[in-house]
Design an enzyme around this catalytic site. Structure first.
Site, short mmCIF file in Angstrom:
data_model
loop_
_atom_site.label_atom_id
_atom_site.label_comp_id
_atom_site.label_asym_id
_atom_site.label_seq_id
_atom_site.Cartn_x
_atom_site.Cartn_y
_atom_site.Cartn_z
N ARG A 1 4.17 15.20 2.86
CA ARG A 1 4.87 14.03 3.39
C ARG A 1 4.67 13.88 4.90
O ARG A 1 4.53 12.78 5.42
CB ARG A 1 6.38 14.13 3.09
CG ARG A 1 6.73 13.92 1.63
CD ARG A 1 8.24 14.01 1.43
NE ARG A 1 8.95 13.02 2.22
CZ ARG A 1 9.19 11.77 1.81
NH1 ARG A 1 8.79 11.37 0.63
NH2 ARG A 1 9.83 10.94 2.59
N HIS B 1 3.75 10.79 7.60
CA HIS B 1 4.45 10.40 8.83
C HIS B 1 3.47 10.36 10.00
O HIS B 1 3.56 9.49 10.86
CB HIS B 1 5.59 11.38 9.13
CG HIS B 1 6.71 11.31 8.13
ND1 HIS B 1 7.26 10.12 7.72
CD2 HIS B 1 7.37 12.29 7.45
CE1 HIS B 1 8.23 10.36 6.83
NE2 HIS B 1 8.30 11.67 6.64
N ASP C 1 8.62 1.98 6.35
CA ASP C 1 8.89 2.68 5.10
C ASP C 1 7.62 2.92 4.28
O ASP C 1 6.71 2.09 4.27
CB ASP C 1 9.87 1.84 4.27
CG ASP C 1 10.48 2.65 3.13
OD1 ASP C 1 10.49 3.88 3.22
OD2 ASP C 1 10.93 2.02 2.16
N TRP D 1 2.93 7.16 0.51
CA TRP D 1 1.51 7.06 0.88
C TRP D 1 0.86 8.44 0.77
O TRP D 1 -0.22 8.58 0.21
CB TRP D 1 1.40 6.52 2.31
CG TRP D 1 -0.01 6.33 2.80
CD1 TRP D 1 -0.75 5.19 2.73
CD2 TRP D 1 -0.83 7.33 3.43
NE1 TRP D 1 -2.00 5.42 3.28
CE2 TRP D 1 -2.06 6.71 3.72
CE3 TRP D 1 -0.65 8.66 3.79
CZ2 TRP D 1 -3.12 7.39 4.34
CZ3 TRP D 1 -1.70 9.34 4.40
CH2 TRP D 1 -2.91 8.70 4.67
N LEU E 1 6.47 -5.79 26.81
CA LEU E 1 7.06 -5.64 25.48
C LEU E 1 8.22 -4.65 25.55
O LEU E 1 8.07 -3.58 26.13
CB LEU E 1 6.00 -5.10 24.50
CG LEU E 1 6.50 -4.71 23.09
CD1 LEU E 1 6.78 -5.95 22.25
CD2 LEU E 1 5.50 -3.81 22.37
C1 IPE Z 1 9.05 6.67 6.66
O1 IPE Z 1 8.84 6.53 5.32
C2 IPE Z 1 10.48 6.47 7.10
C3 IPE Z 1 11.02 7.58 7.94
C4 IPE Z 1 12.22 8.06 7.75
C5 IPE Z 1 10.23 8.16 9.01
P1 IPE Z 1 9.58 7.39 4.20
O2 IPE Z 1 9.63 8.80 4.62
O3 IPE Z 1 10.89 6.75 3.89
O4 IPE Z 1 8.59 7.22 2.98
P2 IPE Z 1 8.96 7.09 1.44
O5 IPE Z 1 10.02 6.02 1.32
O6 IPE Z 1 9.45 8.43 0.98
O7 IPE Z 1 7.67 6.68 0.80
MG MG Z 2 11.60 5.47 2.47
#
Ligand code: IPE
Ligand code: MG
Length: 233
Positions: free
Chosen positions: A15, A19, A2, A7, A113
């Site tokens: 966004r 990712h 998350d 970030w 793993l």
């Molecule tokens: C990654 O973080 C989680 C996924 C769904 C890939 P987010 O996309 O939830 O990031 P925030 O919570 O908006 O910061």
């Molecule tokens: Mg999130």
């Protein structure tokens, strides 16, 4: 995993860039888990609820996933990683589902793993599906109602055959499980990491593990019992 979006927003980036950076981190964490001798790593990549995000973000995530798989498959295989998926992959777009299924088949004999990717996963949806499987088995006579116990239920979850998580790490400082492995985490230790996922590296993983080592896991017993002390009179 998350915090990718926050970030990116904190840096004025899209966004999807968050990712992408988060995905790079994942491969660093996979390597660290192999080095540390961890047997199973489950990552929450896409929740059943994430479909409600803007369509461009959803399709961007699947394109990123498909690209990552192609780019890192050889590296995963070299590290003897076995890929698994939990969640309903039948509704993923074909361009993402096909290489995923191929990678799962190709890595099935790897042993170092188990990398379990939760995709279109939700713990409640998983429990409902397990209940349906049980109902079908009872209806067909393969299972008696009296035989339904936790073992019977667990063996019909997506995680059948996988160990319960010992440690759940939630990044970005959030204190919630968000429909992740709700039944399997009954006795999991939870570590809340303040970092956004793209800032979560080997050092942060080691901090989570040393936090975990300080916990006393009692599984319903008393402290004295788990420490092997004689029972008090
Ligand atoms: C990654 O973080 C989680 C996924 C769904 C890939 P987010 O996309 O939830 O990031 P925030 O919570 O908006 O910061
Ligand atoms: Mg999130």
């Amino acid at each position: 995993m998350d915090g990718n979006g926050r970030w990116a927003a904190a840096r004025g980036l899209p966004r999807l860039e968050g990712h992408r950076r988060g995905a790079e981190r994942l491969f660093e964490i996979i390597d660290a888990c192999v080095d540390l001798g961890i047997g199973t790593l489950t990552v929450f990549a896409f929740s059943a609820e994430n479909w409600k995000r803007p369509p461009a973000e959803v399709s961007g995530l699947f394109k990123l996933g498909e690209w990552l798989l192609r780019a890192h498959l050889a590296r995963l295989d070299k590290r003897n990683v076995r890929l698994k998926v939990i969640g309903d992959v039948t509704s993923l777009p074909d361009f993402a589902r096909t290489p995923l299924e191929e990678a799962i088949a190709a890595s099935k004999d790897n042993t170092t793993l188990d990398l379990v990717v939760a995709l279109n996963y939700g713990a409640r949806q998983e429990a409902v599906e397990a209940a349906r499987r049980i109902a079908r088995d009872v209806a067909s006579g393969a299972l008696q109602t009296e035989q339904i116990d936790w073992r019977a239920f667990e063996s019909r979850l997506d995680t059948a055959g996988l160990p319960d998580p010992d440690l759940i790490i939630r990044t970005s400082g959030e204190f919630r499980l968000s429909n992740f492995l709700l039944l399997q985490s009954a006795y999991a230790e939870i570590h809340i990491a303040p970092e956004y996922w793209p800032d979560f590296g080997k050092e942060q993983l080691e901090a989570a593990l040393s936090d975990y080592r300080r916990r006393e896991r009692r599984f319903g017993l008393t402290g004295a019992q788990v420490q092997g002390a004689p029972p008090s009179p």
